[in-house]
Design a protein around this motif. Structure first.
Motif, mmCIF file in Angstrom:
data_model
loop_
_atom_site.group_PDB
_atom_site.id
_atom_site.type_symbol
_atom_site.label_atom_id
_atom_site.label_comp_id
_atom_site.label_asym_id
_atom_site.label_seq_id
_atom_site.Cartn_x
_atom_site.Cartn_y
_atom_site.Cartn_z
ATOM 1 N N ARG A 151 0.826 -1.209 0.000
ATOM 2 C CA ARG A 151 0.000 0.000 0.000
ATOM 3 C C ARG A 151 0.862 1.261 0.000
ATOM 4 O O ARG A 151 2.023 1.239 0.385
ATOM 5 C CB ARG A 151 -0.932 0.005 1.218
ATOM 6 C CG ARG A 151 -1.922 -1.149 1.215
ATOM 7 C CD ARG A 151 -2.944 -1.053 2.335
ATOM 8 N NE ARG A 151 -3.872 -2.163 2.273
ATOM 9 C CZ ARG A 151 -4.952 -2.197 1.491
ATOM 10 N NH1 ARG A 151 -5.222 -1.146 0.714
ATOM 11 N NH2 ARG A 151 -5.754 -3.242 1.472
ATOM 12 N N ASP A 152 0.233 2.333 -0.449
ATOM 13 C CA ASP A 152 0.820 3.673 -0.377
ATOM 14 C C ASP A 152 2.174 3.761 -1.075
ATOM 15 O O ASP A 152 3.132 4.315 -0.546
ATOM 16 C CB ASP A 152 0.962 4.113 1.090
ATOM 17 C CG ASP A 152 -0.365 4.087 1.828
ATOM 18 O OD1 ASP A 152 -1.378 4.461 1.212
ATOM 19 O OD2 ASP A 152 -0.386 3.686 3.005
ATOM 20 N N VAL A 153 2.257 3.222 -2.272
ATOM 21 C CA VAL A 153 3.485 3.297 -3.058
ATOM 22 C C VAL A 153 3.504 4.627 -3.802
ATOM 23 O O VAL A 153 2.490 5.068 -4.350
ATOM 24 C CB VAL A 153 3.580 2.127 -4.052
ATOM 25 C CG1 VAL A 153 4.904 2.180 -4.815
ATOM 26 C CG2 VAL A 153 3.446 0.802 -3.318
ATOM 27 N N LEU A 154 4.657 5.268 -3.830
ATOM 28 C CA LEU A 154 4.799 6.569 -4.458
ATOM 29 C C LEU A 154 5.872 6.533 -5.548
ATOM 30 O O LEU A 154 6.740 5.646 -5.558
ATOM 31 C CB LEU A 154 5.192 7.629 -3.419
ATOM 32 C CG LEU A 154 4.233 7.860 -2.253
ATOM 33 C CD1 LEU A 154 4.861 8.823 -1.251
ATOM 34 C CD2 LEU A 154 2.894 8.385 -2.745
ATOM 35 N N ASN B 88 11.739 13.193 -7.176
ATOM 36 C CA ASN B 88 10.342 12.938 -7.502
ATOM 37 C C ASN B 88 10.172 12.619 -8.990
ATOM 38 O O ASN B 88 10.616 13.387 -9.846
ATOM 39 C CB ASN B 88 9.513 14.176 -7.142
ATOM 40 C CG ASN B 88 8.024 13.936 -7.236
ATOM 41 O OD1 ASN B 88 7.557 12.979 -7.836
ATOM 42 N ND2 ASN B 88 7.252 14.822 -6.623
ATOM 43 N N PHE B 89 9.499 11.500 -9.302
ATOM 44 C CA PHE B 89 9.298 11.089 -10.687
ATOM 45 C C PHE B 89 7.820 11.035 -11.073
ATOM 46 O O PHE B 89 7.470 10.402 -12.066
ATOM 47 C CB PHE B 89 9.922 9.711 -10.924
ATOM 48 C CG PHE B 89 11.404 9.652 -10.713
ATOM 49 C CD1 PHE B 89 12.278 10.093 -11.691
ATOM 50 C CD2 PHE B 89 11.925 9.163 -9.529
ATOM 51 C CE1 PHE B 89 13.649 10.037 -11.499
ATOM 52 C CE2 PHE B 89 13.299 9.110 -9.319
ATOM 53 C CZ PHE B 89 14.165 9.547 -10.310
ATOM 54 N N THR B 90 6.968 11.698 -10.298
ATOM 55 C CA THR B 90 5.535 11.589 -10.539
ATOM 56 C C THR B 90 5.146 11.966 -11.955
ATOM 57 O O THR B 90 4.260 11.342 -12.562
ATOM 58 C CB THR B 90 4.763 12.459 -9.528
ATOM 59 O OG1 THR B 90 5.098 12.040 -8.196
ATOM 60 C CG2 THR B 90 3.262 12.330 -9.724
ATOM 61 N N ASN B 91 5.803 12.971 -12.536
ATOM 62 C CA ASN B 91 5.406 13.419 -13.875
ATOM 63 C C ASN B 91 6.114 12.677 -15.003
ATOM 64 O O ASN B 91 5.912 12.988 -16.174
ATOM 65 C CB ASN B 91 5.632 14.924 -14.026
ATOM 66 C CG ASN B 91 7.101 15.295 -14.088
ATOM 67 O OD1 ASN B 91 7.959 14.576 -13.558
ATOM 68 N ND2 ASN B 91 7.412 16.419 -14.713
ATOM 69 N N THR B 92 6.937 11.671 -14.674
ATOM 70 C CA THR B 92 7.575 10.860 -15.722
ATOM 71 C C THR B 92 7.479 9.363 -15.427
ATOM 72 O O THR B 92 8.086 8.556 -16.129
ATOM 73 C CB THR B 92 9.070 11.229 -15.879
ATOM 74 O OG1 THR B 92 9.737 11.076 -14.622
ATOM 75 C CG2 THR B 92 9.231 12.658 -16.382
#
Length: 414
Positions: A243-246, A272-276
């Protein structure tokens, strides 16, 4: 016992101290003169890895599983050193680290799960699920999902050199540019390892799910990121108990990347790689990665992939690679992420599926300072390191002599 000495001596980085330790453990009686439980070959493999890695002054963690059950594990070193703002913290089996291109296997699993839900085939074309506002260049309408997952789409990067792109070609704008650029018919079907092949799934999966693209780049970028992240969390991670993987470091608790041997540079925070996210970017612990890949690929559990889709992934090498050892075929994907200023700093990670449903995961948070690969002194990279350790300890189970040979279709780091 002489045969055991000969086997272990050939594993990279294992010295006389390890040999004596193994022999002592297997021959010495326990407390109150009790005979200890016989060591399994998993114990020997785990100890061989642990004793080799702990001498390198790096952070590491590994898990070895058989049909989803943990048989051996080990960790050591530091996730952050005393010179970092967070101070010195140990690297454990619960340390979150950027898994880099292991994310490609996760994305392939997510697509196959969705394909089963929607009745899609890997040979279906991707174009209907791309944003309508994107200009589709030459031959984009010919690219299939399988082409992307095997790096045979014809995408060779904005520079036309097949040099693998990272941020600039994997954010929304970069992916849009690649689609508009199109691909040459002469490149279609030829292998060219490109992060963008899997980065596109961050857009395609929401499209398949029915996201209504607005034509506004900022809105569609943010929304497709969120849809992709939520889908992978709910359909891939949660069914196996993660759970709760980012796609980001844990807040105020980063795992730094270092050079080996450690020089004067401070550690590097990959960030942070959220947008790629898609081709890379997920943060997992060794325990989580072991649980994920072993459950999905080495057990009868079908909560994520059916037996048929598992076979499709491995047989067709979708988000994975294949090799052959002296003990039989293997499947794997390695991960590699680095920064180079005066020397390499980075991480190296791998999942590997051996015969008889044995899965191993290994993370290290350092790269050789000049070569940029796995932190070994003899040039051995992580794929060879792990497979050789397996092949040379496996005879303790089978009784057959092993040559420790390895053949890889794509031996370069990924």
């Amino acid at each position: 016992m002489r045969a055991l000495h000969n086997i272990i001596r050939r594993i990279p980085g294992i010295g006389l101290l390890l040999l004596l330790g193994l022999v002592g453990t297997s021959c010495r009686k326990g407390e109150a003169d009790r005979t200890p439980e016989p060591l399994t070959w998993f114990d020997y493999l785990g100890k061989a890895l642990d004793d080799s890695l702990k001498t390198r002054n790096i952070g590491y963690g590994f898990v070895i599983l058989e049909k989803g059950e943990v048989r051996a594990s080990g960790s050591g070193g530091s996730k952050s050193r005393i010179t970092e703002p967070e101070g010195e913290k140990p690297f454990t089996l619960n340390t979150k680290m950027h898994v880099a291109s292991l994310s490609k296997t996760i994305t392939a699993i997510a697509f196959l799960h969705l394909a089963a839900e929607k009745g899609l085939k890997t040979t279906d074309k991707i174009a209907p699920y791309l944003p309508p506002a994107w200009i589709k260049g030459e031959n984009i309408d010919q690219i299939t999902f399988r082409d992307l997952m095997t790096h045979r789409s014809g995408i060779i990067g904005l520079g036309n050199t097949c040099q693998n792109g990272a941020f600039a070609e994997n954010n929304w704008g970069g992916l849009r540019q690649l689609v508009e650029k199109g691909v040459r018919s002469t490149n279609r079907g030829s292998y060219c390892y490109q992060n963008a092949n899997f980065g596109l799934f961050r857009v395609l999966i929401p499209g398949i799910l029915g996201y209504a693209f607005t034509g506004n780049d900022l809105t569609d970028d943010q929304q497709t990121q969120q849809h992709y992240l939520e889908y992978v969390q709910k359909t891939i991670f949660e069914p196996v108990g993660i759970r709760d993987v980012l796609a980001n470091q844990p807040p105020v608790d980063p795992t730094y990347a270092y050079a080996y041997p450690l020089g004067g540079l401070s550690g590097w925070n990959p960030g942070n790689f959220t947008n790629t996210v898609g081709a890379y970017g997920w943060y997992l612990t060794p325990s989580e990665a072991g649980k994920l890949f072993a459950t999905v690929l080495s057990t009868a559990d079908q909560s994520v992939l059916t037996a048929a889709w598992k076979d499709t992934l491995l047989t067709n090498r979708l988000g994975s690679f294949a090799g052959t050892t002296s003990e039989g075929p293997i499947s794997y994907h390695d991960g590699w992420w680095y920064l180079k200023l005066t020397q390499y700093q980075g991480i190296r990670a791998i999942w590997m599926k051996f015969p008889e449903e044995v899965t191993a995961v290994l993370f290290v948070n350092a790269l050789h300072h000049s070569r940029g690969f796995f932190p070994s002194d003899d040039g051995t990279d992580i794929v060879q390191y792990l497979s050789r350790a397996y092949s040379l300890t496996r005879p303790l189970k089978t009784g057959r002599k092993s040559a420790g040979s390895l053949t890889l279709e794509h031996p370069e780091p990924h």
